[in-house]
Enzyme design. Structure first.
Site, PDB file in Angstrom:
ATOM      1  N   CYS A  76      -1.985   1.193  -3.892  1.00  0.00           N
ATOM      2  CA  CYS A  76      -0.968   1.960  -4.638  1.00  0.00           C
ATOM      3  C   CYS A  76       0.304   2.068  -3.815  1.00  0.00           C
ATOM      4  O   CYS A  76       1.409   1.979  -4.354  1.00  0.00           O
ATOM      5  CB  CYS A  76      -1.477   3.358  -4.966  1.00  0.00           C
ATOM      6  SG  CYS A  76      -3.027   3.340  -5.871  1.00  0.00           S
ATOM      7  N   CYS A 118      -4.371   5.625  -1.697  1.00  0.00           N
ATOM      8  CA  CYS A 118      -4.890   4.251  -1.796  1.00  0.00           C
ATOM      9  C   CYS A 118      -3.841   3.237  -1.356  1.00  0.00           C
ATOM     10  O   CYS A 118      -2.689   3.275  -1.798  1.00  0.00           O
ATOM     11  CB  CYS A 118      -5.411   4.007  -3.202  1.00  0.00           C
ATOM     12  SG  CYS A 118      -4.620   2.737  -4.137  1.00  0.00           S
TER      13      CYS A 118
END
Ligand code: FAD
Length: 513
Positions: free
Chosen positions: A44, A41
């Site tokens: 992240c 992601c």
């Protein structure tokens, strides 16, 4: 995009959780702050540097607060992530009481924001206070008055601050692994104490002794890292309770050598000469014979010492004659017995060539024989050499001259294999980007600090010489600053400091032969 396991590595000071995470989290008396992330992601990936920086910032708050991360993209962690109700990434959760709270999260949260959020959360869990966590609530006049009757600490540090300030609580947590000193915050509204101490600035710190006397903390900036550094270097303050592997046992006092008086703002010739003696005559002479790259590394080490080591004249003569002798040795192999003979002192010549053979540690003396000593001396020698090379050669020419010598020395001779591997990994990662002699000085300084950070609190740390980021503010106040609530270095000031610290005029001859 980063692949799984690349966001954080084992080198980051956080717990990378996997299967069994629930057991670890639920059975632990610590407060936990966990990032549930997915390695694919994008958010992240962007957030990882902040979480990593927070882990570094709070690394000494263990075991009260532990930072962790768990990769929910890893199928093996699916169950745990489901159990914690994770649906989006990254999700931060903090557990200070027996329940978990979802922490607020904003993509632009700074390390400081997150640190404050963790403290706030911690304070809401009075009923399940982590046992190792110091009290964080403001101290009352009565508590301060009777503090030394109830505690055996040598010092009480009081941080006076406004109610919305976090500095006092941060310093208390920074000091939790240290013994003999307690830290309490006092609010500006605590009029009796404010008046008694004559406090006019918030925040400001005061140190109270058992005999009732007190003084203002002499810091350059009224900020967390400055208070913490100062308190950690107080005489009698040692890192204690958190040491997991302490080899307890009474020191055999009859065998303890008389401690030497050392001033940590000085460099001692005895340390430098002891390190040279040990490295040349003991460590490098371990192999039955030197040949190939090992022989080249040895010759290179001696040649660099001749160029840059600001030794006493008998030592310089010693190094020069050894260098000349090595240059004349053209055989592919140099047997140890012959080398050892060539490394003997010659006191009779009109210019004596002498490197003392006694090992005496002064600035590098440990509180016990197995602490400090040689590795401390070797670091000191190489810092000195990088600085002398920067002072005595054109900045852009051969920037890596000393660092390469050190790298070869460490790779071929340094007895601590694990240290050598770590050092090689650091060198491999960034040494070739060093473009000037000044950068070489700073490279060695910053990577030594990386080693200090990694070893802080470990079982090789001398409790009387806790591993600090160096130079601490009391040695060089202008080297430090705070940016966005996080400690930062002023590298130009650090360079100026290193030039002065590792200069021939700062080398003292105490305890030399
Ligand atoms: P040291 O870290 O040895 O420092 C010596 C002196 O240098 C200090 O007293 C201070 O005056 C000064 N100093 C401190 N920091 C800096 C800095 N950033 N810049 C300039 N000067 C500074 N031990 C391990 O357990 N694991 C390892 O992986 C490891 N790797 C090592 C790699 C190398 C190349 C070396 C030389 C040593 C390594 N060691 C390692 C040993 C460890 O770094 C220490 O040398 C040892 O624990 C003794 O610590 P000390 O407290 O005497 O201070």
């Amino acid at each position: 995009a980063a692949r799984p396991r690349e966001l954080y590595t084992a080198a980051d000071p956080l717990e990378l959780l996997g299967t069994g995470a629930e057991g670890r989290l639920l059975g632990s008396p610590s407060a936990w702050a966990v990032e549930f992330f997915a390695s694919w992601c994008g958010h992240c990936v962007h957030f990882a540097p902040t979480w990593r920086a927070l882990a570094h910032d709070l690394r000494e708050w263990r075991p009260a607060v532990v930072l962790a991360a768990i990769d929910c993209a890893d199928e093996a962690n699916q169950q745990v992530c489901n159990d914690f109700g994770i649906t989006g990434f990254p999700t931060l959760k903090v557990r200070a009481c027996m329940c978990w709270a979802r922490a607020w999260f904003h993509p632009s949260a700074t390390v400081e924001d997150l640190r404050h959020a963790i403290i706030t959360n911690l304070e809401q869990s009075q009923d399940a206070w982590p046992p190792s966590c110091p009290p964080l609530e403001p101290a009352s006049t009565e508590e301060v008055r009777s503090f030394f009757q109830r505690n055996k600490d040598q010092y009480l540090a009081l941080i006076f601050e406004k109610s919305d300030s976090f500095v006092g609580r941060e310093v208390a947590l920074d000091m939790l692994q240290y013994e003999n000193v307690a830290v309490r915050r006092v609010l500006s509204s605590e009029e009796e104490l404010v008046e008694k101490f004559g406090v006019t600035t918030f925040p400001s710190g005061y140190l109270l002794l058992r005999n009732g006397s007190f003084s203002r903390l002499p810091v350059h900036v009224e900020a967390r890292s400055f208070y913490t550094y100062y308190l950690r270097t107080l005489s009698g303050v040692t890192r204690g309770s958190y040491k997991l592997n302490t080899t307890a046992g009474a020191a055999n006092e009859t065998n303890t050598p008389q401690p030497k008086r050392a001033d940590r703002s000085k460099v001692y010739m005895a340390d430098l000469e002891s390190a040279l003696h040990y490295s040349l005559r003991v460590e490098a002479a371990r192999a039955a014979a030197l040949s190939g790259a090992q022989l080249d590394a040895f010759k290179c080490y001696v040649a660099t010492l001749v160029k840059y080591f600001p030794g006493r004249s008998c030592v310089q003569t010693y190094l020069q004659s050894l260098d000349t002798w090595l240059r004349n040795w053209t055989e592919p192999e140099l047997p140890r017995s012959i080398l050892k003979e060539a490394m003997k002192n010659n006191r009779d010549a009109s210019h004596p060539a002498v490197l003392p053979t006694n090992v005496t540690w002064v600035g590098c003396q440990g509180s016990e024989p197995h602490f400090r000593g040689y590795p401390c001396g070797l670091w000191t020698v190489f810092h000195l050499l990088t600085v002398q090379a920067a002072q005595n050669g054109p900045d852009k020419e051969l920037p890596l001259e000393v660092l390469n010598t050190m790298r070869c020395y460490v790779r071929h001779f340094f007895g601590c294999q694990e240290c050598a591997q770590h050092f090689e990994a650091m060198a491999d990662e960034s040494m070739d980007r060093v473009a000037s002699r000044e950068e070489a000085v700073l490279w060695l300084w910053s990577h030594h600090n990386e080693v200090n950070a990694r070893l802080a609190g470990g079982d090789t740390e001398d409790p009387n010489f806790p591993k600090l980021q160096w130079p601490p503010p009391d040695m060089c106040p202008q080297c430090h600053k705070e940016e966005w609530g996080v400690h930062a270095w002023d590298e130009q000031a650090v360079f100026t400091f290193l030039k002065a610290h590792f200069s021939p005029t700062n080398i003292y001859l105490d305890y030399t032969e």
